[in-house]
Design a protein around this motif. Structure first.
Motif, PDB file in Angstrom:
ATOM      1  N   GLY A  73       0.710  -0.877  -0.232  1.00  0.00           N
ATOM      2  CA  GLY A  73      -0.113   0.179  -0.314  1.00  0.00           C
ATOM      3  C   GLY A  73       0.764   1.495  -0.119  1.00  0.00           C
ATOM      4  N   SER A  74       2.180   1.134  -0.150  1.00  0.00           N
ATOM      5  CA  SER A  74       2.882   2.319  -0.406  1.00  0.00           C
ATOM      6  C   SER A  74       3.180   2.966  -1.728  1.00  0.00           C
ATOM      7  CB  SER A  74       4.292   1.855   0.084  1.00  0.00           C
ATOM      8  OG  SER A  74       5.625   3.363  -0.190  1.00  0.00           O
ATOM      9  N   PRO A  75       2.195   4.079  -2.064  1.00  0.00           N
ATOM     10  CA  PRO A  75       2.062   4.503  -3.438  1.00  0.00           C
ATOM     11  C   PRO A  75       3.775   5.150  -2.995  1.00  0.00           C
ATOM     12  CG  PRO A  75       1.096   5.673  -1.708  1.00  0.00           C
ATOM     13  CD  PRO A  75       1.169   4.970  -0.762  1.00  0.00           C
ATOM     14  N   ALA A  76       3.635   5.600  -5.344  1.00  0.00           N
ATOM     15  CA  ALA A  76       4.371   6.260  -5.593  1.00  0.00           C
ATOM     16  C   ALA A  76       3.992   7.636  -5.196  1.00  0.00           C
ATOM     17  CB  ALA A  76       4.519   6.361  -6.882  1.00  0.00           C
ATOM     18  N   GLN A  77       5.456   7.961  -4.367  1.00  0.00           N
ATOM     19  CA  GLN A  77       5.459   9.877  -4.172  1.00  0.00           C
ATOM     20  C   GLN A  77       6.919  10.134  -5.172  1.00  0.00           C
ATOM     21  OE1 GLN A  77       6.382   9.107   0.247  1.00  0.00           O
ATOM     22  NE2 GLN A  77       3.964   9.007   0.558  1.00  0.00           N
ATOM     23  N   ILE A  78       6.773  11.087  -5.916  1.00  0.00           N
ATOM     24  CA  ILE A  78       6.863  11.864  -6.516  1.00  0.00           C
ATOM     25  C   ILE A  78       8.067  12.872  -6.400  1.00  0.00           C
ATOM     26  CG2 ILE A  78       7.875  12.288  -9.011  1.00  0.00           C
ATOM     27  CD1 ILE A  78       7.493   9.673  -8.886  1.00  0.00           C
ATOM     28  N   GLU A  79       8.646  13.230  -6.369  1.00  0.00           N
ATOM     29  CA  GLU A  79       9.471  14.509  -6.052  1.00  0.00           C
ATOM     30  C   GLU A  79      10.739  15.155  -7.306  1.00  0.00           C
ATOM     31  OE1 GLU A  79      11.862  14.961  -2.350  1.00  0.00           O
ATOM     32  OE2 GLU A  79      10.043  13.800  -1.445  1.00  0.00           O
ATOM     33  N   VAL A  80      10.773  16.184  -7.553  1.00  0.00           N
ATOM     34  CA  VAL A  80      11.597  16.889  -8.044  1.00  0.00           C
ATOM     35  C   VAL A  80      12.258  17.487  -7.988  1.00  0.00           C
ATOM     36  CG1 VAL A  80      11.910  18.134 -10.261  1.00  0.00           C
ATOM     37  CG2 VAL A  80       9.557  17.003 -10.749  1.00  0.00           C
ATOM     38  N   ARG A  81      13.332  17.316  -7.864  1.00  0.00           N
ATOM     39  CA  ARG A  81      15.207  17.606  -6.234  1.00  0.00           C
ATOM     40  C   ARG A  81      15.093  19.158  -7.784  1.00  0.00           C
ATOM     41  NH1 ARG A  81      16.256  12.873  -2.531  1.00  0.00           N
ATOM     42  NH2 ARG A  81      14.134  12.801  -1.490  1.00  0.00           N
ATOM     43  N   ASP A  93      10.919   5.798 -17.278  1.00  0.00           N
ATOM     44  CA  ASP A  93      10.205   5.010 -15.684  1.00  0.00           C
ATOM     45  C   ASP A  93      11.212   5.349 -14.780  1.00  0.00           C
ATOM     46  OD1 ASP A  93       8.479   3.497 -17.314  1.00  0.00           O
ATOM     47  OD2 ASP A  93      10.106   1.940 -17.860  1.00  0.00           O
ATOM     48  N   VAL A  94      10.289   5.866 -13.459  1.00  0.00           N
ATOM     49  CA  VAL A  94      10.229   5.969 -12.311  1.00  0.00           C
ATOM     50  C   VAL A  94      10.379   5.256 -11.202  1.00  0.00           C
ATOM     51  CG1 VAL A  94      10.732   7.845 -10.540  1.00  0.00           C
ATOM     52  CG2 VAL A  94       9.986   8.393 -12.963  1.00  0.00           C
ATOM     53  N   PRO A  95      11.302   4.160 -10.472  1.00  0.00           N
ATOM     54  CA  PRO A  95      11.291   3.152 -10.214  1.00  0.00           C
ATOM     55  C   PRO A  95      10.879   3.371  -8.561  1.00  0.00           C
ATOM     56  CG  PRO A  95      13.492   3.619  -9.982  1.00  0.00           C
ATOM     57  CD  PRO A  95      13.065   4.101 -11.452  1.00  0.00           C
ATOM     58  N   ALA A  96      10.512   2.078  -8.060  1.00  0.00           N
ATOM     59  CA  ALA A  96      10.120   2.064  -6.880  1.00  0.00           C
ATOM     60  C   ALA A  96      11.087   2.694  -6.061  1.00  0.00           C
ATOM     61  CB  ALA A  96       9.732   1.426  -6.030  1.00  0.00           C
ATOM     62  N   TYR A  97      10.979   3.512  -4.576  1.00  0.00           N
ATOM     63  CA  TYR A  97      12.540   3.493  -4.165  1.00  0.00           C
ATOM     64  C   TYR A  97      13.792   3.807  -4.601  1.00  0.00           C
ATOM     65  CZ  TYR A  97       9.579   1.362  -0.692  1.00  0.00           C
ATOM     66  OH  TYR A  97       8.588   1.484   0.764  1.00  0.00           O
ATOM     67  N   GLY A  98      13.910   4.847  -5.838  1.00  0.00           N
ATOM     68  CA  GLY A  98      14.568   4.837  -6.755  1.00  0.00           C
ATOM     69  C   GLY A  98      14.524   6.534  -7.718  1.00  0.00           C
ATOM     70  N   GLU A  99      15.806   6.676  -8.519  1.00  0.00           N
ATOM     71  CA  GLU A  99      15.470   7.879  -9.035  1.00  0.00           C
ATOM     72  C   GLU A  99      15.509   8.092 -10.190  1.00  0.00           C
ATOM     73  OE1 GLU A  99      19.229  10.398  -8.228  1.00  0.00           O
ATOM     74  OE2 GLU A  99      18.007   9.793  -6.029  1.00  0.00           O
ATOM     75  N   THR A 123       6.768   2.625  -5.169  1.00  0.00           N
ATOM     76  CA  THR A 123       5.279   1.797  -6.068  1.00  0.00           C
ATOM     77  C   THR A 123       5.793   2.583  -7.259  1.00  0.00           C
ATOM     78  OG1 THR A 123       3.338   1.458  -5.334  1.00  0.00           O
ATOM     79  CG2 THR A 123       3.481   1.578  -7.172  1.00  0.00           C
ATOM     80  N   SER A 124       6.632   2.102  -8.385  1.00  0.00           N
ATOM     81  CA  SER A 124       7.285   2.568  -9.786  1.00  0.00           C
ATOM     82  C   SER A 124       6.000   3.365 -10.278  1.00  0.00           C
ATOM     83  CB  SER A 124       7.144   1.456 -10.797  1.00  0.00           C
ATOM     84  OG  SER A 124       6.832   0.979 -11.171  1.00  0.00           O
TER      85      SER A 124
END
Length: 173
Positions: free
Chosen positions: A44-52, A116-122, A78-79
């Motif tokens: 249940g951990s959704p993708a959380q996108i930040e542009v740094r 593609d932006v992987p889960a827990y990735g960048e 989640t990716s």
């Protein structure tokens, strides 16, 4: 008295019991795995996108196409997928592209549908990977800010200001 009948009925019962035991064991293993996954905090951990980081390179020849680069971080489990980029400042002609090489070792940019932006990735956009190609305005100067809206499949829209930077050894990477 001994039961002398050992026909197909008893064999079918034994096969059914064996099959049921295998199905029950597989179900228990699946439930156990899902329970462990949930307990670890991944379910249940959704993708959380930040542009740094966001930057637009000032082209060497004014008015030519240039590239914008974003450092996109996903802190969710989640990716996600970047599907488009738009800018009210630039208007038309903004597109996602990828670095490619031809058979003669010539580099070029090719339009791509998604990044593609992987889960827990960048994703660190660069001249050697994904980028946003756009027409530059001849009036842009270093330090100007250009607003972009990045549209992700799961996270929706993220709006960010990119700083216009001159092309130098440090700005291209």
């Amino acid at each position: 008295m001994k039961n002398l009948y050992r026909g197909p009925g008893l064999r079918r019962v034994r096969e059914a019991v064996g099959t049921g035991a295998v199905a029950a064991a597989a179900s228990l293993a699946a439930v156990g795995g899902l329970s462990a996954w949930t307990t670890a905090g991944y379910a249940g951990s959704p993708a959380q996108i930040e542009v740094r980081e966001a930057r637009v390179l000032l082209p060497v020849i004014p008015g030519r196409d240039t590239n914008a680069y974003f450092r996109i971080v996903n802190t969710g489990g989640t990716s996600d997928r970047l599907r488009s980029v738009a800018s009210p400042v630039v208007g038309r002609g903004v597109e996602l592209t990828a670095h490619r090489m031809n058979a003669m070792n010539g580099a070029y940019r090719e339009r791509t549908e998604t990044v593609d932006v992987p889960a827990y990735g960048e994703v660190e956009m660069s001249p050697y990977g994904a980028a946003v190609t756009l027409p530059a305005d001849e009036m842009w100067r270093p330090g100007d800010r250009i607003t972009f809206t990045l549209d992700f499949v799961r996270s929706g829209r993220v709006t960010v200001d990119a700083v216009v930077r001159p092309v130098t050894l440090g700005s291209a990477s």
